[in-house]
Design a protein around this motif. Structure first.
Motif, PDB file in Angstrom:
ATOM      1  N   LEU A  97      35.578  37.057  33.770  1.00 15.45           N
ATOM      2  CA  LEU A  97      36.156  35.894  33.081  1.00 15.45           C
ATOM      3  C   LEU A  97      37.446  35.435  33.753  1.00 15.45           C
ATOM      4  CD1 LEU A  97      35.570  37.033  29.390  1.00 15.45           C
ATOM      5  CD2 LEU A  97      34.493  35.065  30.508  1.00 15.45           C
ATOM      6  N   ARG A  98      38.271  36.388  34.168  1.00 15.91           N
ATOM      7  CA  ARG A  98      39.522  36.031  34.839  1.00 15.91           C
ATOM      8  C   ARG A  98      39.242  35.304  36.153  1.00 15.91           C
ATOM      9  NH1 ARG A  98      41.682  38.803  38.725  1.00 15.91           N
ATOM     10  NH2 ARG A  98      40.503  40.696  38.191  1.00 15.91           N
ATOM     11  N   LEU A  99      38.276  35.793  36.916  1.00 13.70           N
ATOM     12  CA  LEU A  99      37.949  35.167  38.202  1.00 13.70           C
ATOM     13  C   LEU A  99      37.283  33.811  38.005  1.00 13.70           C
ATOM     14  CD1 LEU A  99      36.636  38.373  40.011  1.00 13.70           C
ATOM     15  CD2 LEU A  99      38.742  37.122  40.534  1.00 13.70           C
ATOM     16  N   ILE A 100      36.447  33.683  36.975  1.00  9.53           N
ATOM     17  CA  ILE A 100      35.810  32.394  36.689  1.00  9.53           C
ATOM     18  C   ILE A 100      36.884  31.367  36.314  1.00  9.53           C
ATOM     19  CG2 ILE A 100      34.358  31.184  35.014  1.00  9.53           C
ATOM     20  CD1 ILE A 100      32.565  33.669  34.958  1.00  9.53           C
ATOM     21  N   ALA A 101      37.824  31.771  35.466  1.00 12.05           N
ATOM     22  CA  ALA A 101      38.883  30.839  35.044  1.00 12.05           C
ATOM     23  C   ALA A 101      39.683  30.350  36.244  1.00 12.05           C
ATOM     24  CB  ALA A 101      39.801  31.520  34.030  1.00 12.05           C
ATOM     25  N   ALA A 102      40.011  31.253  37.148  1.00 13.40           N
ATOM     26  CA  ALA A 102      40.791  30.853  38.331  1.00 13.40           C
ATOM     27  C   ALA A 102      39.994  29.916  39.223  1.00 13.40           C
ATOM     28  CB  ALA A 102      41.210  32.099  39.105  1.00 13.40           C
ATOM     29  N   ALA A 103      38.703  30.181  39.379  1.00 12.68           N
ATOM     30  CA  ALA A 103      37.875  29.329  40.237  1.00 12.68           C
ATOM     31  C   ALA A 103      37.683  27.947  39.623  1.00 12.68           C
ATOM     32  CB  ALA A 103      36.525  29.998  40.488  1.00 12.68           C
TER      33      ALA A 103
ATOM     34  N   TYR B 269      27.024  46.671  23.147  1.00 10.88           N
ATOM     35  CA  TYR B 269      26.600  45.304  23.469  1.00 10.88           C
ATOM     36  C   TYR B 269      27.348  44.279  22.611  1.00 10.88           C
ATOM     37  CZ  TYR B 269      22.542  46.753  26.292  1.00 10.88           C
ATOM     38  OH  TYR B 269      21.724  47.262  27.266  1.00 10.88           O
ATOM     39  N   GLN B 270      27.514  44.589  21.336  1.00 13.41           N
ATOM     40  CA  GLN B 270      28.172  43.620  20.460  1.00 13.41           C
ATOM     41  C   GLN B 270      29.635  43.428  20.855  1.00 13.41           C
ATOM     42  OE1 GLN B 270      27.145  43.933  16.374  1.00 13.41           O
ATOM     43  NE2 GLN B 270      28.843  42.665  15.645  1.00 13.41           N
ATOM     44  N   LEU B 271      30.322  44.507  21.223  1.00 10.11           N
ATOM     45  CA  LEU B 271      31.699  44.377  21.699  1.00 10.11           C
ATOM     46  C   LEU B 271      31.755  43.520  22.964  1.00 10.11           C
ATOM     47  CD1 LEU B 271      33.056  48.014  21.181  1.00 10.11           C
ATOM     48  CD2 LEU B 271      33.795  45.941  19.966  1.00 10.11           C
ATOM     49  N   ARG B 272      30.813  43.742  23.860  1.00 13.04           N
ATOM     50  CA  ARG B 272      30.773  42.963  25.101  1.00 13.04           C
ATOM     51  C   ARG B 272      30.454  41.499  24.809  1.00 13.04           C
ATOM     52  NH1 ARG B 272      26.834  46.995  28.558  1.00 13.04           N
ATOM     53  NH2 ARG B 272      28.210  48.810  28.683  1.00 13.04           N
ATOM     54  N   ARG B 273      29.481  41.308  23.915  1.00 10.45           N
ATOM     55  CA  ARG B 273      29.130  39.927  23.546  1.00 10.45           C
ATOM     56  C   ARG B 273      30.338  39.181  22.993  1.00 10.45           C
ATOM     57  NH1 ARG B 273      26.413  38.642  17.921  1.00 10.45           N
ATOM     58  NH2 ARG B 273      28.536  39.346  17.467  1.00 10.45           N
ATOM     59  N   ASP B 274      31.028  39.817  22.068  1.00  7.18           N
ATOM     60  CA  ASP B 274      32.182  39.157  21.458  1.00  7.18           C
ATOM     61  C   ASP B 274      33.248  38.841  22.502  1.00  7.18           C
ATOM     62  OD1 ASP B 274      30.855  39.409  19.073  1.00  7.18           O
ATOM     63  OD2 ASP B 274      32.054  41.104  18.344  1.00  7.18           O
ATOM     64  N   ALA B 275      33.434  39.739  23.464  1.00  7.92           N
ATOM     65  CA  ALA B 275      34.437  39.520  24.508  1.00  7.92           C
ATOM     66  C   ALA B 275      34.053  38.355  25.407  1.00  7.92           C
ATOM     67  CB  ALA B 275      34.618  40.790  25.339  1.00  7.92           C
ATOM     68  N   ILE B 276      32.791  38.275  25.817  1.00 10.91           N
ATOM     69  CA  ILE B 276      32.394  37.228  26.752  1.00 10.91           C
ATOM     70  C   ILE B 276      32.335  35.875  26.063  1.00 10.91           C
ATOM     71  CG2 ILE B 276      29.863  37.380  26.526  1.00 10.91           C
ATOM     72  CD1 ILE B 276      29.776  37.243  29.627  1.00 10.91           C
ATOM     73  N   VAL B 277      31.904  35.841  24.805  1.00 11.93           N
ATOM     74  CA  VAL B 277      31.872  34.576  24.070  1.00 11.93           C
ATOM     75  C   VAL B 277      33.285  34.050  23.860  1.00 11.93           C
ATOM     76  CG1 VAL B 277      31.348  33.522  21.836  1.00 11.93           C
ATOM     77  CG2 VAL B 277      29.652  34.974  22.947  1.00 11.93           C
ATOM     78  N   ALA B 278      34.190  34.931  23.430  1.00 10.32           N
ATOM     79  CA  ALA B 278      35.575  34.500  23.206  1.00 10.32           C
ATOM     80  C   ALA B 278      36.211  34.026  24.501  1.00 10.32           C
ATOM     81  CB  ALA B 278      36.382  35.653  22.606  1.00 10.32           C
ATOM     82  N   GLY B 279      35.985  34.760  25.596  1.00 10.58           N
ATOM     83  CA  GLY B 279      36.583  34.378  26.865  1.00 10.58           C
ATOM     84  C   GLY B 279      36.036  33.067  27.396  1.00 10.58           C
ATOM     85  N   LEU B 280      34.753  32.852  27.290  1.00 12.32           N
ATOM     86  CA  LEU B 280      34.164  31.598  27.771  1.00 12.32           C
ATOM     87  C   LEU B 280      34.643  30.409  26.958  1.00 12.32           C
ATOM     88  CD1 LEU B 280      30.511  32.810  28.458  1.00 12.32           C
ATOM     89  CD2 LEU B 280      32.140  31.981  30.173  1.00 12.32           C
ATOM     90  N   ASN B 281      34.757  30.583  25.652  1.00  7.22           N
ATOM     91  CA  ASN B 281      35.184  29.471  24.804  1.00  7.22           C
ATOM     92  C   ASN B 281      36.659  29.124  24.981  1.00  7.22           C
ATOM     93  OD1 ASN B 281      32.808  28.600  23.484  1.00  7.22           O
ATOM     94  ND2 ASN B 281      32.869  30.381  22.137  1.00  7.22           N
ATOM     95  N   GLN B 282      37.415  29.991  25.642  1.00 11.32           N
ATOM     96  CA  GLN B 282      38.807  29.666  25.958  1.00 11.32           C
ATOM     97  C   GLN B 282      38.934  28.845  27.242  1.00 11.32           C
ATOM     98  OE1 GLN B 282      40.955  33.371  26.064  1.00 11.32           O
ATOM     99  NE2 GLN B 282      40.694  33.774  23.871  1.00 11.32           N
TER     100      GLN B 282
END
Length: 395
Positions: A385-391, A298-311
C-alpha cells in the motif's frame, strides 16, 4: 505447415500474460516484488494432511484408482456435502477431478451442445467463458452492480434468458470480487433458473473463507427437491486447505451427469493422483481448527487492505465478504493516465514503478478495476500500500 484447430481462435490469450512475464523478469533481476496477485493461500498445507500423503506413499498407494476417484474419498465427499448442504448425497453423486477447474471443464463438456448459452455474471473468474467456448457453448455475460454487492438479480437473469440458455454459473464467495450471495439471493436466482429448466453450476471453492458472520448458502440447500437434479456443485481442497498444488477437486450432481463426466475423464486424464487423493481424504475427515486461525488472519488482512486502498485518492474499494481478494475501482486514476490507458496499463505501471504485483480487472469482466489478493502477510500488504500510494502520486 502447422495447422491448429479452428475453434482455438475463439479463445483469448491471457490478458495478464505480459504482466506475469514482466514480473518474472524483474524477479530474475533481483527486484523484490510485493505479491498482491496470488490466487492461493500463503499458509502451508496442514501437517496431518501432508503426513497422510506420506503414509500413503510408504504403503504403496501409487497405482491407478477408479477414474471417478477412490471410493473412500467419494464417500467422504458425499458425507461432508450432506452435512454442509443439508441435502442427501451418495458417492454416485460425486466425481473426483484434477482440481476444481477440471470439474468445471468436464461439466461444460458433458452438458453443452454447440450453440448452447451459458449465463455468466460479471465480474467472473477468467476461465468460465473460455471453458464454455472450448465446449462449443456461447458465454452470455450479464453485468452485476457494486451497489447490489455484485450479486446477480433474477430480473437481470430473466432478461438474458433465451431458448438456448442451458446453464447459469454462480460463484459464491466470488473470485475476483469476494462477494457472497446471501441466502435470499441464492434462493431467488436458483428459483428463477430452475423454473426455466436451466442448470445452476455453483462454484463453491471458497465456501469456508467467509467473514463477519456471513453465511454460505448453496443452491442445493434451497432448491425444491423436484429440481435438485438441475444443480451441480464444484468444490475442492485447494483454497480451504491450502492445497493448490495437490490438484484435487470434485463435482457433486446427478448420477447421469457424473457418468458423463467420468466418460470424458476416462478418455483424457483418468484418475487424479492417488497420493493426492489420500491427502484430500485426510483434509475432509481430519481436524479443521486451523481454519478459524486462517479466517482471523484473512479478515485482519482484508480490513487492512480495504482501509488502505480507500485512503488513496480516486480509489474506491468495497469490503468483500469472502475469499481473499479485493476489487477496487480505479477508473479515475486510469483517466489521469491518458486516453488509451486501461486497468492493464495501470497494473503494468504499478509493477514497474512500485514493484507491486496485482491483476487487471478486464480479464475478469471488471474493466476499470484491479484485483488484489490479501493471501499474503500483513507486512507485505502495508508495504504494498505504501509503494502503491507513492507511485500513484507520480501520475
Amino acid at each position: 505447415m502447422i495447422r491448429l484447430a479452428a475453434h482455438l481462435n475463439k479463445i483469448k490469450p491471457s490478458a495478464t500474460l505480459a504482466v506475469s512475464l514482466r514480473e518474472a523478469a524483474l524477479k530474475a533481476q533481483g527486484v523484490a516484488i510485493i505479491p498482491l496477485s496470488a490466487g492461493e493461500p500463503d499458509f502451508d498445507t496442514p501437517t496431518h494432511i501432508v503426513d497422510a500423503a506420506k503414509t500413503a506413499l510408504d504403503r504403496g498407494v501409487t497405482r491407478y484408482t477408479p477414474v471417478t476417484g477412490m471410493p473412500l474419498l467419494r464417500q467422504a465427499i458425499a458425507q461432508e456435502s450432506a452435512q454442509v448442504r443439508q441435502v442427501p448425497c451418495a458417492p454416485e453423486n460425486t466425481i473426483v477431478t484434477v482440481g476444481a477447474k477440471h470439474s468445471l471443464y468436464n461439466f461444460f463438456a458433458a452438458v453443452l451442445d454447440p450453440g448452447d448459452e451459458v449465463i455468466i455474471p460479471a465480474p467472473y473468474w477468467v476461465s468460465y467463458p473460455d471453458q464454455v467456448l472450448l465446449s462449443g457453448g456461447q458465454p452470455v455475460i450479464v453485468e452485476t452492480r457494486e451497489a447490489d454487492g455484485f450479486v446477480l438479480k433474477p430480473g437481470d437473469f430473466n432478461k438474458a434468458l433465451t431458448a438456448r440458455t442451458k446453464v447459469l454459473v454462480l460463484n459464491t464467495p466470488s473470485n475476483p470480487s469476494g462477494a457472497i450471495y446471501p441466502p435470499e439471493a441464492v434462493a431467488a436466482i436458483t428459483e428463477a433458473a430452475t423454473e426455466a429448466g436451466v442448470y445452476v453450476l455453483c462454484d463453491e471453492i471458497y465456501r469456508d473463507l467467509i467473514y463477519d458472520g456471513a453465511i454460505h448458502t448453496s443452491p442445493l440447500t434451497v432448491v425444491p427437491e423436484n429440481r435438485r437434479d438441475l444443480i451441480f456443485v464444484v468444490d475442492g481442497v485447494s483454497k480451504n486447505y491450502a492445497m493448490t498444488g495437490w490438484r484435487i477437486g470434485w463435482g457433486i450432481g446427478h448420477p447421469d451427469i457424473i457418468k458423463a463426466m467420468a466418460k470424458i475423464q476416462g478418455q483424457s486424464t483418468s484418475n487424479p493422483a492417488s497420493m493426492a487423493q489420500a491427502g484430500a481424504l485426510a483434509a475432509i475427515t481430519g481436524p479443521k481448527l486451523f481454519l478459524d486461525d486462517w479466517r482471523r488472519a484473512y479478515q485482519l488482512r482484508r480490513d487492512a487492505i480495504v482501509a488502505g486502498l480507500n485512503q488513496l485518492p480516486d480509489v474506491r474499494c468495497p469490503t468483500p465478504g469472502g475469499a481473499f481478494y479485493v476489487l477496487p475501482s480505479v477508473k479515475d486514476i486510469i483517466k489521469r493516465m491518458g486516453q488509451d490507458a486501461t486497468d492493464l496499463t495501470l497494473a503494468k505501471f504499478l509493477l514497474e514503478e512500485a514493484a507491486v504485483a496485482c491483476v487487471p480487472g478486464t480479464p475478469f469482466g471488471a474493466p476499470g478495476h484491479l484485483r488484489l489478493s490479501y493471501a499474503t502477510s500483513i507486512e507485505a500488504i502495508h508495504d504494498g500500500l505504501r509503494l502503491i500510494a507513492a507511485a500513484l502520486a507520480r501520475i
